[in-house]
Motif scaffolding. Structure first.
Motif, mmCIF file in Angstrom:
data_model
loop_
_atom_site.group_PDB
_atom_site.id
_atom_site.type_symbol
_atom_site.label_atom_id
_atom_site.label_comp_id
_atom_site.label_asym_id
_atom_site.label_seq_id
_atom_site.Cartn_x
_atom_site.Cartn_y
_atom_site.Cartn_z
ATOM 1 N N GLN A 1 12.779 0.777 0.670
ATOM 2 C CA GLN A 1 12.082 1.286 -0.503
ATOM 3 C C GLN A 1 12.854 0.963 -1.782
ATOM 4 O O GLN A 1 12.266 0.525 -2.783
ATOM 5 C CB GLN A 1 11.878 2.792 -0.395
ATOM 6 C CG GLN A 1 10.842 3.229 0.622
ATOM 7 C CD GLN A 1 10.615 4.732 0.584
ATOM 8 O OE1 GLN A 1 11.292 5.473 -0.133
ATOM 9 N NE2 GLN A 1 9.658 5.195 1.384
ATOM 10 N N HIS B 1 -3.416 0.179 -5.816
ATOM 11 C CA HIS B 1 -4.336 1.289 -6.052
ATOM 12 C C HIS B 1 -5.751 0.729 -6.023
ATOM 13 O O HIS B 1 -6.052 -0.254 -6.725
ATOM 14 C CB HIS B 1 -4.063 1.964 -7.391
ATOM 15 C CG HIS B 1 -4.735 3.294 -7.533
ATOM 16 N ND1 HIS B 1 -6.092 3.421 -7.795
ATOM 17 C CD2 HIS B 1 -4.254 4.573 -7.436
ATOM 18 C CE1 HIS B 1 -6.404 4.704 -7.860
ATOM 19 N NE2 HIS B 1 -5.308 5.421 -7.647
ATOM 20 N N ARG C 1 0.855 -1.181 0.000
ATOM 21 C CA ARG C 1 0.000 0.000 0.000
ATOM 22 C C ARG C 1 0.898 1.240 0.000
ATOM 23 O O ARG C 1 1.983 1.229 0.622
ATOM 24 C CB ARG C 1 -0.907 0.010 1.226
ATOM 25 C CG ARG C 1 -1.951 -1.112 1.232
ATOM 26 C CD ARG C 1 -2.828 -0.999 2.459
ATOM 27 N NE ARG C 1 -3.763 -2.117 2.562
ATOM 28 C CZ ARG C 1 -4.979 -2.136 2.009
ATOM 29 N NH1 ARG C 1 -5.392 -1.084 1.295
ATOM 30 N NH2 ARG C 1 -5.776 -3.170 2.151
ATOM 31 N N PRO C 2 0.504 2.324 -0.673
ATOM 32 C CA PRO C 2 1.360 3.525 -0.722
ATOM 33 C C PRO C 2 1.754 4.047 0.645
ATOM 34 O O PRO C 2 2.895 4.472 0.855
ATOM 35 C CB PRO C 2 0.500 4.536 -1.482
ATOM 36 C CG PRO C 2 -0.392 3.697 -2.338
ATOM 37 C CD PRO C 2 -0.691 2.470 -1.530
ATOM 38 N N GLU C 3 0.820 3.981 1.610
ATOM 39 C CA GLU C 3 1.142 4.496 2.942
ATOM 40 C C GLU C 3 2.184 3.632 3.648
ATOM 41 O O GLU C 3 3.027 4.138 4.399
ATOM 42 C CB GLU C 3 -0.129 4.606 3.793
ATOM 43 C CG GLU C 3 -0.953 3.341 3.910
ATOM 44 C CD GLU C 3 -2.019 3.202 2.837
ATOM 45 O OE1 GLU C 3 -3.030 2.535 3.112
ATOM 46 O OE2 GLU C 3 -1.830 3.769 1.732
ATOM 47 N N LEU C 4 2.151 2.307 3.402
ATOM 48 C CA LEU C 4 3.183 1.440 3.956
ATOM 49 C C LEU C 4 4.526 1.731 3.306
ATOM 50 O O LEU C 4 5.556 1.850 3.994
ATOM 51 C CB LEU C 4 2.808 -0.029 3.758
ATOM 52 C CG LEU C 4 3.891 -1.055 4.109
ATOM 53 C CD1 LEU C 4 4.269 -0.963 5.583
ATOM 54 C CD2 LEU C 4 3.440 -2.476 3.755
ATOM 55 N N TYR C 5 4.532 1.847 1.999
ATOM 56 C CA TYR C 5 5.756 2.148 1.259
ATOM 57 C C TYR C 5 6.381 3.448 1.759
ATOM 58 O O TYR C 5 7.593 3.527 1.966
ATOM 59 C CB TYR C 5 5.428 2.240 -0.229
ATOM 60 C CG TYR C 5 6.574 2.672 -1.111
ATOM 61 C CD1 TYR C 5 7.583 1.789 -1.451
ATOM 62 C CD2 TYR C 5 6.619 3.972 -1.619
ATOM 63 C CE1 TYR C 5 8.632 2.187 -2.273
ATOM 64 C CE2 TYR C 5 7.655 4.381 -2.433
ATOM 65 C CZ TYR C 5 8.662 3.483 -2.766
ATOM 66 O OH TYR C 5 9.696 3.883 -3.574
ATOM 67 N N ALA C 6 5.550 4.469 2.009
ATOM 68 C CA ALA C 6 6.060 5.765 2.456
ATOM 69 C C ALA C 6 6.681 5.685 3.841
ATOM 70 O O ALA C 6 7.577 6.473 4.172
ATOM 71 C CB ALA C 6 4.929 6.794 2.448
ATOM 72 N N SER C 7 6.232 4.731 4.659
ATOM 73 C CA SER C 7 6.724 4.623 6.031
ATOM 74 C C SER C 7 8.029 3.842 6.141
ATOM 75 O O SER C 7 8.630 3.804 7.215
ATOM 76 C CB SER C 7 5.661 3.954 6.910
ATOM 77 O OG SER C 7 5.527 2.569 6.582
ATOM 78 N N TYR D 1 3.277 7.624 -8.296
ATOM 79 C CA TYR D 1 3.286 7.879 -6.846
ATOM 80 C C TYR D 1 4.167 9.092 -6.537
ATOM 81 O O TYR D 1 3.785 9.959 -5.736
ATOM 82 C CB TYR D 1 3.814 6.653 -6.108
ATOM 83 C CG TYR D 1 4.102 6.893 -4.650
ATOM 84 C CD1 TYR D 1 3.080 6.924 -3.705
ATOM 85 C CD2 TYR D 1 5.413 7.126 -4.216
ATOM 86 C CE1 TYR D 1 3.344 7.165 -2.359
ATOM 87 C CE2 TYR D 1 5.686 7.353 -2.874
ATOM 88 C CZ TYR D 1 4.662 7.368 -1.953
ATOM 89 O OH TYR D 1 4.935 7.621 -0.641
ATOM 90 N N THR E 1 2.978 12.592 -4.786
ATOM 91 C CA THR E 1 3.524 13.101 -3.528
ATOM 92 C C THR E 1 4.148 14.473 -3.680
ATOM 93 O O THR E 1 4.226 15.252 -2.698
ATOM 94 C CB THR E 1 4.569 12.136 -2.964
ATOM 95 O OG1 THR E 1 5.593 11.901 -3.945
ATOM 96 C CG2 THR E 1 3.922 10.804 -2.598
#
Length: 349
Positions: free
Chosen positions: A153, A332, A141-147, A343, A347
């Motif tokens: 990454q 997505h 999920r994008p939010e997991l990837y961002a964290s 993505y 951002t």
């Protein structure tokens, strides 16, 4: 009309939400589910012969033909895995102990703990393309990837991009030697399989180093093993990944839809198909793991006749892999996948 177009413009006829797996399975001939021990053991003997031929070719090939010998041998070793794969699904033999013994033996050269792979792989079959549950090529999920830390990454970008062929090695190392990944009642089975693999490596690797040296270890084991993982990474990625095949949110997930329309039939060169026991005839295998590998083509032909508009079919090619590795990066909810580029634009906006 069966979908044989490129993965970028495939459309599915909507399935009834009431469709059940057993409704699809009822349309398959009963013969598809029958075990034939002559065919099963013939595939074993043939595969052993092909692997042996591969190692002979490595031994006698001049240096400039070694890559061909490695590719052949590694592909034949992938056939070993497929035989063990049938054993893991109990579709090789009727006796469980035969499945367990053959499965362990054929995974040994690949250093795969049989029970560990079997138990984790069955979860994939139970929850194919179910977001947050499926354990095979689930997109972040994008939010997991961002964290995640930058190093993780970058590793994820590589595994989802042009380094996809290394992903199977990462999955093997992280997932298959940890008993805590399965229920407590099954953890001793994993410990047994891990011990078998470690015992094999503790004997085979020193013998290779002593008799053939480091170069012999690389030549006879490492290079074919890397070819095997290339196919494992490629096969498993293509089995369930395309720009228009969605992972489903748990509350929306439907087993029949996931197994029929979320699974890809990909045609590879026939020499690959034969050495790997037609494992890429993958849609019937996901509808029922009890179908032996030598019956997959007959089952797929029946699916074409009865469910043709719902089947996702393609041919292995660089454009196919480019489409997957360029686009299928992050989850997505409406567009199936979001690319790293999209993505990043999002951002920054």
């Amino acid at each position: 009309m069966t979908a044989t177009v490129s993965p970028n413009n495939l459309t599915f006829t909507p399935l009834s939400p009431d469709l059940r797996l057993k409704d699809i399975l009822k349309t398959l001939p009963k013969e598809c589910f029958q075990k034939d021990m002559r065919k099963a053991w013939t595939s074993v003997l043939t595969n052993i012969l092909m692997v042996g031929l591969g190692y002979v070719s490595i031994a006698i090939a001049p240096w400039f033909l070694l890559p061909i010998a490695w590719i052949f041998t590694g592909t034949a070793l992938t056939g070993f895995f497929v035989i063990a794969h049938d054993c893991g699904h109990r579709s090789f033999a009727k006796q469980r102990w035969v499945n367990d013994w053959v499965g362990h033996l054929f995974m040994l050269p690949l250093l795969y703990p049989f029970h560990s792979w079997r138990l984790l792989h069955n979860k994939h079959h139970d929850y194919t393309n179910k977001m947050d549950v499926d354990n095979a090529w689930q997109p972040f999920r994008p939010e997991l990837y961002a964290s995640l830390p930058k190093t993780i990454q970058l590793a994820y970008q590589g595994m989802r991009g042009r380094l996809w062929w290394l992903a199977s090695i990462v999955h093997w190392a992280i997932m298959h030697f940890d008993p805590s990944r399965v229920d407590a009642k099954d953890q001793n089975k994993i410990r047994l399989s891990v011990a078998v693999v470690i015992g094999f490596a503790a004997i085979a690797f020193p013998v290779l180093f002593v008799t053939l040296g480091v170069s012999g270890f690389i030549k006879f084991w490492l290079m074919p093993w890397l070819v095997y993982h290339f196919w494992m990474s490629t096969f498993t990625l293509v089995h369930h990944t395309a720009p228009d095949i969605a992972f489903q949110e748990p509350e929306q997930w439907n087993a029949a839809k996931a197994q029929l329309t979320g699974t890809v039939h990909c045609d590879y060169p026939m020499w690959v198909e034969r050495l790997c026991h037609h494992i890429n005839v993958h849609i019937p295998h996901h509808l029922s793991t009890s179908i032996p590998s030598y019956n997959l083509r007959a089952a797929h032909q029946s699916l074409r006749e009865n469910w043709g508009p719902y089947l996702y079919e393609c041919r292995f090619s660089w454009p196919l892999m480019k489409a997957i590795t360029d686009q299928c990066h992050l989850y997505h909810p409406t567009e199936c996948y979001q690319s790293f580029q999209a993505y990043k634009r999002q951002t920054l906006s």
